[in-house]
Design a protein around this motif. Structure first.
Motif, PDB file in Angstrom:
ATOM      1  N   LEU A 217      -5.752  -4.823  -2.131  1.00 16.47           N
ATOM      2  CA  LEU A 217      -6.481  -5.216  -0.924  1.00 16.47           C
ATOM      3  C   LEU A 217      -7.046  -6.629  -1.065  1.00 16.47           C
ATOM      4  O   LEU A 217      -7.014  -7.424  -0.128  1.00 16.47           O
ATOM      5  CB  LEU A 217      -7.595  -4.211  -0.651  1.00 16.47           C
ATOM      6  N   PHE A 218      -7.567  -6.928  -2.279  1.00 14.53           N
ATOM      7  CA  PHE A 218      -8.035  -8.296  -2.517  1.00 14.53           C
ATOM      8  C   PHE A 218      -6.898  -9.297  -2.339  1.00 14.53           C
ATOM      9  O   PHE A 218      -7.085 -10.373  -1.778  1.00 14.53           O
ATOM     10  CB  PHE A 218      -8.574  -8.436  -3.944  1.00 14.53           C
TER      11      PHE A 218
ATOM     12  N   LEU B  33      -6.760   3.539  -8.474  1.00 17.52           N
ATOM     13  CA  LEU B  33      -7.717   3.165  -7.428  1.00 17.52           C
ATOM     14  C   LEU B  33      -8.151   1.716  -7.600  1.00 17.52           C
ATOM     15  O   LEU B  33      -8.284   0.971  -6.625  1.00 17.52           O
ATOM     16  CB  LEU B  33      -8.920   4.102  -7.505  1.00 17.52           C
ATOM     17  N   LEU B  34      -8.327   1.293  -8.860  1.00 15.50           N
ATOM     18  CA  LEU B  34      -8.632  -0.117  -9.096  1.00 15.50           C
ATOM     19  C   LEU B  34      -7.473  -0.992  -8.647  1.00 15.50           C
ATOM     20  O   LEU B  34      -7.675  -2.082  -8.104  1.00 15.50           O
ATOM     21  CB  LEU B  34      -8.910  -0.349 -10.580  1.00 15.50           C
TER      22      LEU B  34
ATOM     23  N   VAL C 132       0.829  -1.205   0.000  1.00 19.38           N
ATOM     24  CA  VAL C 132       0.000   0.000   0.000  1.00 19.38           C
ATOM     25  C   VAL C 132       0.862   1.253   0.000  1.00 19.38           C
ATOM     26  O   VAL C 132       0.497   2.266  -0.596  1.00 19.38           O
ATOM     27  CB  VAL C 132      -0.965  -0.013   1.202  1.00 19.38           C
TER      28      VAL C 132
ATOM     29  N   TRP D 194       1.781   1.693  -3.439  1.00 18.01           N
ATOM     30  CA  TRP D 194       0.652   2.250  -4.167  1.00 18.01           C
ATOM     31  C   TRP D 194       0.547   3.752  -3.946  1.00 18.01           C
ATOM     32  O   TRP D 194       0.308   4.525  -4.873  1.00 18.01           O
ATOM     33  CB  TRP D 194      -0.644   1.562  -3.710  1.00 18.01           C
ATOM     34  N   ALA D 195       0.677   4.153  -2.662  1.00 16.01           N
ATOM     35  CA  ALA D 195       0.548   5.579  -2.347  1.00 16.01           C
ATOM     36  C   ALA D 195       1.639   6.375  -3.048  1.00 16.01           C
ATOM     37  O   ALA D 195       1.400   7.489  -3.520  1.00 16.01           O
ATOM     38  CB  ALA D 195       0.613   5.784  -0.842  1.00 16.01           C
TER      39      ALA D 195
ATOM     40  N   LEU E  79      -5.490  -0.360  -6.239  1.00 16.02           N
ATOM     41  CA  LEU E  79      -5.544  -0.461  -4.773  1.00 16.02           C
ATOM     42  C   LEU E  79      -6.547  -1.512  -4.352  1.00 16.02           C
ATOM     43  O   LEU E  79      -6.284  -2.313  -3.453  1.00 16.02           O
ATOM     44  CB  LEU E  79      -5.922   0.895  -4.175  1.00 16.02           C
ATOM     45  N   ALA E  80      -7.705  -1.507  -5.009  1.00 12.66           N
ATOM     46  CA  ALA E  80      -8.685  -2.545  -4.701  1.00 12.66           C
ATOM     47  C   ALA E  80      -8.074  -3.916  -4.929  1.00 12.66           C
ATOM     48  O   ALA E  80      -8.257  -4.839  -4.131  1.00 12.66           O
ATOM     49  CB  ALA E  80      -9.936  -2.356  -5.559  1.00 12.66           C
TER      50      ALA E  80
END
Lengths: 548, 487
Positions: free
Chosen positions: B176-177, B169-170, B128, B131-132, B172-173
């Motif tokens: 998380l998955f 954003l996708l 993450v 990602w950020a 990131l999803a």
């Protein structure tokens, strides 16, 4: 022989019950509306008096009218009375086990013939009313049908209550799905019975009439039958709602007719109140409202059949997540920019409450609460505030503007969002976007149930992400796209909590920071775009499109 | 020590904003920041190569192993050359009056932050945080793309911003998955890359596949995979040339790094490799085809180079999808060679555009007579972009061909040959018609500034050396990275 006699007697009694109660219902509704308007209003039994008056007069029929004009009122009345047989008004079993399909389409007979008779008399208003009525029925019938089908649990077309006994009704009524179903049914029934906001039954301006224009030429007993038929129709649809939504155990009791009548009257009062505070929607918005009710029923259906983990989330979390999804769907409609910001605030508040509850349950440390406070501050207060005032002096809060020399530009004009003529323009109409929204939500639920082993928060947050993307795709105004993006981001923030994944604290902080900068950058970019392009309509961004 | 890689450009960016009124100091600070970052990156990679085990640093936020070392060293080193080129470029633009003197601080500040964000993405320990950092690169580069503040550059910046933000954003999803699918609930593993790669539980495979698909689509938007590439030609052509160089040469790699790491995490589970390969090969072929075909039809020189980037990243993705040590090695080596050749091409195009005062290729003729020192190498560089020696792209494309032939994928091999030939022909045609022939009459002689020529020559020399005789340590690093990914 006695069997057949009792069956006939019961059936006759059922029809009489419906015929007698319907004008009472109409009277009460008119009284409530009158009170809302500050009048005393006519007495509750006035519809009976009107019917008696009309029946005692003679009919005037146009000399160009055919036999249709004669038979239409009678046929309509008879079909409505027959529909009264299909509902379990007096006992748990209806007099005729006709099912929901026959029930709805019996009304179509009356509507069809009345529309024809409106044309038959040869007057302009009659034809206008008929065409409008037919248009409405095209829009209304599929939605009503789909709502009823989504609502049915028995897997067949029988009209049965949603909850067979009181215990299961209690369980059902505590889920948000029940209330969504109720609202969806309510909107569909309002449309079918021709009440505001779909049609104004009390209007005397012909150009605003839909149903009334068709029957302008009818008089005397013809008119009596037609009025009575529409009153019975209202009574029957309200009864349908009662039958579906009330616990099934009540139908077996001897007081069932009284309970049903009381429910119809209560609902009638509520409808009258809703009518008094709403306005008639424009024609193209009728389909939007109905698709919205369809979406509500769809979401209720999906949440009911979704198999979640047994030790799933609390009802509050599910309710709030549903509220977030519904605000996102509502954002698909054409709203002013500031209304959208309010929707975003509501959504963010729901999000913060969910996060707070989860953090409390998992016992987070002080840092987590600090982070929650930061999220709340940014999403509920700071970002909406900046967006709200982006039309005027909010831009002064941006220090970067000093470097990018927006100062002069700012003095020259304001971002006039409300008056921007292209504000509402979209490449995709609202109805189509709502249909896509339904598809996306179904997709999210389908994939989540295939994956298995997750709570209901997962499909809800994934739907929120997908609906956010839909808003970006369906709007062309730059700032509306930003709001769609913000809603999508809400969904992504909800996702790790839905999945019970531990994000590192620094990841959360940086994500929040990114969001803040993102909003500022969008506003600055929008300012610049207004300066260079003169508009914020992204359809105008075509300079770099390649020509073949 | 890893934090020292990121700190110099971060500080340099902040200082550039503070001292924005003194352009000379700002240029020096920014360039120093980039050079220090490169120095510390090389020292960190050296430290890694000494032990050959990955290590975490600075409160465990940063992580260095073969893969992150490979990506970070390329980023840091090439960035130095680009910063040097910027000096001459921006000075020229200020002299021409296109750019205000007060904007110089903004430019170098944003560019330094951009570099810091890229390095953070490669060195981050947790997905993450990576990602950020990638999101931060998007935010930092928006105003670099719209730097000229014309209507078309604002348009390009908006497209870049909205498409990339939605894509990320996708992603990131997807991340998380991924974490949800791999980490059993209730476990306290941190979720860092090394922890994720050490997990061996059998997860829900469908969830894992969905996670990887989301990550591929999300980060693939930023890599420029067709059909998610629509922002790329606009953004890379409207930005100032050094920004285009850094976007094409370095940012695409960083986005690909996200995909590489996710692949590394999911590969050990059965049937994931086939699934991932299928997706990667599909996207790679599509990007290769569309990118190659579109090169010929461009009029803007930087748009042409942007489509060449799409084509090259398509080859990288394709090679990565074909898998195996040779495939992954070819992918990584091609990426490195492209990171050297593409900025070179952009440098040359920038100088050419200054000399002829236009970016439209039909109006540029006879560059060999106006700027011989740049135009002649430009022809070779264009050939190198499409895979000719002495550039490294030749070896890597040969490697991809070898992998596809040896695994029996005849169609892929055929597609590779056809489309690289098309790209080669188009590029060479366009660039040589710019270079050769008589110059337009009345052409002023043009001598590019010292810093621009120096950076161009230095990068050219560096590229040729890397193509012919890469340093053994670099090769060793590449081998370790391939081993980590493909076993």
């Amino acid at each position: 022989m006695a069997d057949i006699l009792t069956t006939f007697a019961l059936a006759a009694l059922q029809v009489v019950f419906a015929l007698v109660s319907a004008p009472l219902l109409i009277g009460i509704m008119r009284k409530v509306k009158a009170r809302f308007q500050g009048r005393v209003g006519s007495p509750i039994i006035q519809p009976y008096i009107d019917l008696q008056k009309l029946l005692s007069k003679g009919s005037a029929r146009s000399f160009v009218a055919s036999f249709i004009f004669t038979i239409a009122p009678v046929a309509g009345f008879v079909s409505v009375a027959a529909a009264a047989l299909a509902l379990p008004l007096l006992s748990p079993a209806p007099a005729i086990a006709a099912g929901i399909v026959v029930f709805i389409y019996l009304f179509a007979i009356g509507r069809f013939l009345t529309a024809l008779s409106g044309l038959d008399a040869g007057s302009a208003f009659g034809g206008m009313g008929s065409s409008r009525e037919m248009l409405y029925s095209v829009l209304i019938e599929p939605a009503l049908f789909a709502v009823i089908l989504l609502v049915a649990t028995s897997g067949s077309v029988d009209i049965a209550p949603l909850a067979p006994d009181f215990a299961s009704w209690q369980a059902l009524a505590s889920t948000p799905a029940y209330w969504l179903i109720a609202i969806a049914l309510f909107i569909a029934v309002l449309a079918e019975t021709g009440r505001l906001p779909f049609d104004n039954p009390a209007t005397h301006l012909e150009l605003t009439m839909v149903h009334e224009a068709m029957i302008l030429e009818n008089s005397g007993p013809d008119l009596a039958l037609i009025e009575w038929a529409s009153a019975v129709k209202i009574f029957l649809f309200f009864s349908l709602m009662g039958i579906l939504l009330l616990p099934g155990g009540l139908q077996a009791s001897i007081l069932w007719p009284a309970i049903l009548l009381a429910f119809c009257i209560a609902l009638g009062v509520f409808v009258a109140a809703v009518e008094s505070i709403s306005v008639k929607v424009r024609l193209f918005k009728v389909s939007e409202l109905l698709i919205f009710s369809l979406l509500l029923a769809l979401i209720a259906f999906l949440t009911r059949i979704f198999v979640a983990k047994p030790d799933g989330d609390g009802w509050l979390q599910t309710l709030l997540a549903l509220a977030m999804l519904l605000t996102a769907i509502y954002a698909i409609f054409s709203l002013t920019f500031r209304d959208r910001i309010k929707l975003y605030i509501v959504q963010s508040i729901c999000l913060v409450i969910i996060l707070l509850q989860i953090t409390l349950a998992n016992g987070g440390e002080g840092m987590n609460y600090l982070f929650l406070l930061a999220i709340a501050a940014f999403k509920i207060i700071i970002i909406p505030f900046v967006l709200y005032h982006s039309t005027s002096w909010g831009m002064k809060l941006m220090p970067l503007q000093f470097y990018l020399r927006f100062g002069e530009a700012q003095k020259k004009f304001k971002l006039d969002l409300e008056a921007d003529p292209l504000f509402m323009s979209a490449p995709m109409t609202t109805s189509r976007a709502l249909v896509y929204a339904g598809v996306l939500v179904t997709l999210a639920f389908a994939v989540s149930s295939v994956l298995g082993g997750t709570t209901i928060m997962l499909p809800l947050s994934v739907s929120l992400i997908l609906i956010g993307m839909l808003i970006i795709a369906s709007k062309t105004h730059l700032l509306l796209q930003l709001l769609g993006f913000l809603m999508m981001e809400n969904g992504v923030v909800l996702l790790p909590y839905a999945l019970h994944v531990n994000m590192p604290f620094i990841g959360e902080v940086v994500t929040l920071f990114d969001l803040v900068i993102l909003v500022r950058i969008t506003l600055l970019l929008s300012f610049k775009m207004k300066e260079t392009h003169g508009t914020l309509d992204t359809k105008q961004l075509v300079e770099l499109a390649e020509k073949r | 020590m890893l934090e020292l890689v990121i700190l110099p450009p971060l500080l340099a960016g902040a200082l550039a904003f503070v001292f924005h009124r003194q352009p000379r100091q700002v240029e020096a600070i920014a360039f120093a920041g980039a050079c220090l970052a490169a120095l510390f990156a090389m020292l960190s990679v050296n430290a890694f190569l000494g032990t050959e085990t990955g290590f975490r640093d600075f409160y465990g936020i940063f992580y260095m192993d073969a893969v992150s070392g490979f990506f970070s060293i390329i980023t840091a080193v090439v960035a130095c050359f680009i910063f040097l080129y910027s000096v001459g470029y921006i000075r020229h633009e200020v002299k021409e009056g296109v750019v205000e003197k007060g904007q110089i601080g903004l430019y170098y500040g944003l560019l330094s932050f951009f570099l810091a964000a890229m390095l953070t993405a490669t060195l981050a320990a947790h997905p993450v945080v990576m990602w950020a950092a990638i999101e931060a690169t998007t935010l930092a580069s928006v105003f670099l793309i719209s730097f000229y503040q014309t209507s078309s550059s604002i348009e390009a910046a908006w497209k870049f911003f909205i498409i990339n933000s939605v894509g990320i954003l996708l992603a990131l999803a997807g991340i998380l998955f991924l974490m949800f699918a791999l980490i059993p609930s209730g476990a306290t593993t941190g979720g860092n890359w090394d922890a994720l790669m050490a997990l061996h539980e059998a997860p829900n495979l469908l969830f894992l596949k969905i996670a990887f698909a989301f990550i591929l689509v999300g980060f693939g938007t930023k890599v420029g995979l067709v059909p998610l590439h629509v922002w790329l030609p606009d953004a890379h052509s409207q930005a100032p040339t050094p920004v285009s160089a850094i976007l094409s040469g370095l940012l695409l790699n960083i986005a690909f790094y996200g995909i590489v790491r996710s692949y590394q995490v999911v590969a050990p589970y059965d049937s994931m490799v086939q699934f991932a390969s299928g997706l990667l090969i599909g996207f790679g072929l599509l990007s290769l085809a569309i990118g190659a075909l579109r090169i010929y039809f461009q009029h803007n020189i930087k748009r042409m180079l942007a489509y060449s980037s799409v084509e090259n990243m398509g080859i990288v993705t394709l090679a990565f999808g074909l898998g195996g040590p040779l495939g992954v090695g070819a992918a990584l080596f091609h990426m490195a060679s492209h990171s050297l050749a593409k900025p070179l091409a952009f440098f040359a195009s920038g100088i050419t555009a200054f000399a002829f005062n236009t970016k439209e290729m039909p109006y540029i003729r006879g560059a060999a007579q106006v700027i011989p020192l740049v135009a002649i190498p430009f022809v070779f560089i264009a050939a190198g972009l499409a895979g000719s020696p002495p550039f490294g792209t030749f070896l890597s494309e040969l490697g991809v061909l070898a992998v596809s032939l040896s695994s029996g994928e005849m169609l892929i091999a055929a597609a590779l040959i056809i489309f690289t030939t098309i790209a080669f022909a188009s590029l060479l045609y366009r660039v040589s018609s710019m270079c050769f022939g008589p110059a337009p009459s009345g052409m002023q002689p043009f001598s590019p500034s010292l810093t621009m020529m120096a950076s161009f020559a230095a990068l050219l020399a560096f590229t040729i050396i890397m193509g012919i005789m890469p340093p053994s340590q670099f090769v060793h690093l590449l081998e370790l990275a391939v081993h980590a990914i493909a076993g």
